[in-house]
Scaffold this motif. Structure first.
Motif, short mmCIF file in Angstrom:
data_model
loop_
_atom_site.label_atom_id
_atom_site.label_comp_id
_atom_site.label_asym_id
_atom_site.label_seq_id
_atom_site.Cartn_x
_atom_site.Cartn_y
_atom_site.Cartn_z
N ARG B 202 0.99 -1.29 -0.35
CA ARG B 202 0.28 0.03 -0.20
C ARG B 202 0.64 2.10 0.29
O ARG B 202 0.46 2.38 -0.80
CB ARG B 202 -1.01 -0.32 1.00
CG ARG B 202 -2.37 -0.63 1.25
CD ARG B 202 -2.96 -0.47 2.27
NE ARG B 202 -3.92 0.68 2.04
CZ ARG B 202 -4.81 1.40 1.52
NH1 ARG B 202 -5.12 0.48 0.13
NH2 ARG B 202 -4.67 2.93 1.31
N VAL B 206 0.99 3.99 -2.42
CA VAL B 206 0.74 5.86 -2.24
C VAL B 206 2.01 6.00 -3.17
O VAL B 206 1.54 6.97 -3.37
CB VAL B 206 0.66 5.64 -0.96
CG1 VAL B 206 0.59 7.22 -0.44
CG2 VAL B 206 -0.64 5.31 -0.60
N MET B 207 2.85 6.41 -3.15
CA MET B 207 4.14 6.43 -3.49
C MET B 207 3.57 6.98 -5.08
O MET B 207 4.38 8.22 -5.58
CB MET B 207 5.00 5.84 -3.49
CG MET B 207 6.18 5.97 -1.80
SD MET B 207 7.65 4.52 -1.56
CE MET B 207 7.70 4.82 0.43
N ARG B 208 3.51 6.22 -5.57
CA ARG B 208 2.83 5.44 -7.04
C ARG B 208 2.04 6.79 -7.26
O ARG B 208 1.74 7.64 -8.39
CB ARG B 208 2.73 4.72 -7.74
CG ARG B 208 3.83 3.24 -7.74
CD ARG B 208 3.27 2.50 -8.74
NE ARG B 208 2.74 2.12 -9.61
CZ ARG B 208 3.41 2.29 -10.25
NH1 ARG B 208 5.21 2.34 -10.53
NH2 ARG B 208 3.00 2.67 -11.87
N LEU B 209 1.19 6.89 -6.67
CA LEU B 209 0.05 7.61 -6.05
C LEU B 209 1.11 9.47 -6.68
O LEU B 209 0.17 10.04 -7.72
CB LEU B 209 -0.96 7.71 -5.77
CG LEU B 209 -2.21 7.62 -5.52
CD1 LEU B 209 -2.66 7.26 -6.93
CD2 LEU B 209 -3.15 8.29 -3.99
N VAL B 210 1.40 9.61 -6.20
CA VAL B 210 1.99 11.67 -5.36
C VAL B 210 3.35 11.77 -6.61
O VAL B 210 3.67 12.50 -6.60
CB VAL B 210 2.55 11.31 -4.16
CG1 VAL B 210 1.42 11.32 -3.36
CG2 VAL B 210 3.72 10.73 -3.58
N GLY B 211 3.49 10.25 -7.60
CA GLY B 211 3.85 10.46 -8.34
C GLY B 211 6.12 10.60 -8.48
O GLY B 211 5.88 11.05 -9.38
N ALA B 212 5.74 9.50 -7.79
CA ALA B 212 7.45 8.93 -7.19
C ALA B 212 7.49 7.84 -8.82
O ALA B 212 6.72 7.16 -9.18
CB ALA B 212 7.26 7.93 -6.29
N THR B 213 8.46 7.95 -9.26
CA THR B 213 9.04 7.45 -10.35
C THR B 213 10.05 6.18 -9.45
O THR B 213 10.26 6.29 -8.21
CB THR B 213 10.29 7.74 -10.93
OG1 THR B 213 11.79 8.66 -9.97
CG2 THR B 213 9.99 9.18 -12.24
N ILE B 217 11.48 4.55 -5.80
CA ILE B 217 10.49 4.63 -5.49
C ILE B 217 11.65 2.87 -5.05
O ILE B 217 12.05 2.68 -3.40
CB ILE B 217 9.66 3.37 -5.60
CG1 ILE B 217 8.18 4.45 -5.63
CG2 ILE B 217 9.12 2.45 -4.81
CD1 ILE B 217 7.25 4.87 -6.66
N ARG B 299 4.71 -2.39 -11.78
CA ARG B 299 4.06 -2.45 -13.00
C ARG B 299 2.74 -1.19 -12.81
O ARG B 299 2.35 -2.56 -11.92
CB ARG B 299 3.86 -4.16 -13.63
CG ARG B 299 5.57 -4.38 -13.63
CD ARG B 299 5.25 -5.10 -15.02
NE ARG B 299 6.50 -6.22 -15.57
CZ ARG B 299 6.77 -7.25 -15.28
NH1 ARG B 299 5.54 -7.87 -14.59
NH2 ARG B 299 8.09 -7.46 -15.36
N ILE B 300 2.79 -0.57 -13.23
CA ILE B 300 1.74 -0.01 -13.47
C ILE B 300 0.97 0.92 -11.77
O ILE B 300 0.80 -0.09 -10.65
CB ILE B 300 0.73 -0.64 -14.16
CG1 ILE B 300 0.93 0.14 -15.24
CG2 ILE B 300 -0.97 0.44 -13.89
CD1 ILE B 300 0.31 1.51 -15.75
#
Lengths: 289, 300
Positions: B202, B206-213, B217, B299-300
């Motif tokens: 999770r 969240v990290m991906r959600l705020v735009g972390a490449t 991460i 992945r995505i």
């Protein structure tokens, strides 16, 4: 800039900050930043997702099918202009979440075009998705905060992701926390905050990169009516700075009170798109209620 | 600045997931320990075998009745084998030399004084370039006229053959085992780190959600893996050092066995080098393990 100082000044008393909303101050220019703009950002070419002119969100005949022929969206065409405040309403399963997840490229359309800030997301390379997400602020029903980080650290993470210096992070995080009415609560962990406060942290995080589009998926779903009111007021205030705000909700009271543009979804189709309340004409779209 | 931040992130996640971090570290420790115990053992056995192998030489005894011409002909024949590259070195040992050597070897050389004449034949001592050449060398000289009819050619054929087989086996088995150990270690560490990432799925979301490449991460997780690998490796090396000093060295100096003599210390790996290899392996295991595992979650 004067306006920013104003906001921070008022934010140390949450209540006063919200009186601002009720008295409806004069409109601010659409591109006014919520907080101090970044100064020392190191950005490589192509790393920035800048919305172009034209509609902020545009769906052209979007169909989204999940496995097993379940239809998330069934031919949706809609356009949301920059600076609008729009409610996306409908029962669970109506396609609200699908709509939102398509906007941030968590999902890809089966057919049709999802165009954000003039960019067709179907043609956006996967490696560019993070940059899209930085240009969109996201707020969710379950807040989606990092549980072992304080409020400040949660907001700071969104800044670190975009490569801001530590000084800049240290400067901007308290600003933005004050702006959402969390002055002095930066050191609390999410579990030490109330639901409303957690949602404010997640809004602060969504705002800190100055997105032109703020998307909220059931932002008040877990909150009591009074707290919900506070969150909706905050979103209105953000909209007034020129940020396009898209709120998916099935909270009838909130929508009725705000009297904004309402896009109603039912079984993956748009059944109504008009200004007003949740359901202006029960005879027309009775099945939504 | 960025590296510092990734490092702090890694330390934070190690603290926040202490149990899993300990599990990953212990996994690395076990893997490195096994590797660290196996590599010197393998090197030792290999050097012992090759030390034995190099001792395979061929003695060609010369008849007392052979003429100088015949002996010279034999010398030329062996010389040709040397030019061909089959023979590394050969020496002529005369009857007198042989007697002198015998005298040196005996505890009581006075018994040789009883002999009416020198019974020892002269010989050529031939060292093959490779023990595998011994048979060819023997075949080339076995019908020579200068050969002593009774002694002929003496070389430890079965020993040579066995040693050759053993050396090859040790080599391949060793490499295969090291390979298997490394793969097992990567899988084990990867699995442990997968647990850690699964526990924080999770969070990654969240990290991906705020735009972390993905790399943003990935870095802290990789650093976390490297830290666990390094700590595990260092502890393992410390344990190996304890065993080396407390057990192996004591045994080697105390016992004067054939085994300790036959294994040359030059062939065994030096401990500092082993330490470098093992610590490097630990860090690599951690990085590769977490790197491979993360791919699935990004992945995505």
């Amino acid at each position: 800039m004067a306006r920013i100082d104003d906001d921070i000044h008022h934010a140390d008393s949450t209540q006063r900050a919200f009186t601002l909303v009720e008295v409806r101050p004069e409109p601010v220019p659409a591109d006014l930043a919520v907080v101090t703009p970044p100064s020392s950002e190191k950005r490589r070419r192509g790393d920035v997702f800048r919305p172009g002119p034209g509609p902020m969100v545009q769906f052209q005949g979007v169909i989204k099918r999940y496995d097993g022929d379940v239809r998330g969206l069934d031919g949706v065409s809609v356009s949301i202009a920059a600076g609008e405040f729009v409610f996306l309403v409908g029962q669970s399963g109506s396609g609200k979440s699908t709509f939102i997840r398509l906007c941030i490229r968590e999902l890809r359309a089966t057919s049709g075009h999802v165009i954000i800030g003039g960019r067709d997301l179907g043609e956006l390379r996967r490696s560019k998705v993070p940059y899209l997400r930085r240009a969109i602020g996201c707020v969710f029903q379950d807040f989606r905060l990092l549980p072992d980080r304080t409020a400040s650290e949660n907001v700071a993470y969104a800044l670190q992701v975009t490569g801001h210096s530590r000084q800049e992070v240290n400067r901007r995080v308290p600003e933005i926390l004050a702006l959402v009415g969390l002055d002095g609560k930066g050191d609390r962990l999410p579990r030490e905050l109330s639901g409303g406060e957690q949602q404010r942290v997640s809004i602060a995080r969504a705002l800190v990169n100055q997105p032109r589009l703020l998307i909220a998926d059931e932002p008040t779903g877990n909150l009591d009516p009074d707290t919900s009111q506070g969150i909706m007021d905050l979103l209105t205030r953000i909209n007034r700075t020129g940020t396009t705000v898209l709120v998916a909700t099935h909270d009838r009271d909130t929508v009725d009170r705000m009297q904004q543009r309402v896009i109603a979804l039912h079984k993956g189709r748009i059944v109504r798109d008009a200004e007003g309340g949740y359901n202006e004409d029960p005879g027309d779209t009775g099945e939504i209620a | 600045m960025r590296l510092g931040m990734f490092f702090r992130e890694a330390l934070r996640s190690i603290r926040a997931n202490a149990a899993i971090s300990v599990a990953a570290t212990v996994t690395a420790l076990i893997a490195v320990f096994i590797l660290g115990a196996f590599i010197p053992s393998f090197m030792y056995v290999r050097s012992a075998v090759s030390a034995q192998t190099s001792k395979v030489d061929v003695d060609v005894y010369i008849s007392d009745t052979a003429s100088v011409k015949q002996v010279n002909a034999l010398r030329d024949k062996i010389g040709t084998l040397k030019t061909d590259g089959q023979v590394a070195e050969f020496t002529y040992v005369s009857k007198d030399d042989a007697l002198r050597l015998m005298r040196e070897r005996l505890r009581d050389p006075s018994v040789l004084d009883q002999l009416p004449s020198n019974p020892l034949p002269a010989k050529f001592n031939i060292q093959p370039t490779d023990p595998a050449n011994a048979n060819a060398i023997v075949a080339a000289v076995k019908d020579d006229a200068a050969l002593d009819p009774t002694e002929g050619i003496v070389y430890p054929q079965t020993t040579a053959d066995r040693l050759l087989t053993a050396a090859k086996f040790v080599q391949w088995a060793g490499f295969a085992l090291i390979g298997i150990l490394l793969v097992a270690a990567v899988l084990l560490i990867g699995n442990t780190i997968r647990l850690s990432i699964f526990a924080r799925r999770r969070e990654v979301e969240v990290m991906r959600l705020v735009g972390a490449t993905n790399w943003f991460i990935r870095w802290p997780f990789m650093i976390e893996g490297v830290i666990c690998g390094l700590v595990g490796a260092v502890v393992a090396v410390a344990m190996l050092w304890g065993i080396k000093v407390g057990v192996v060295d004591a045994w080697a100096s105390g016992a004067d066995t054939a085994l300790t003599k036959s294994g040359s210390t030059a062939g065994a790996i030096a401990f500092p080098l082993l330490t470098v290899v093992l610590v490097g392996a630990g860090a690599l295991l951690g990085a590769v393990g977490s790197g491979i595992t993360l791919r699935r979650f990004l992945r995505i």
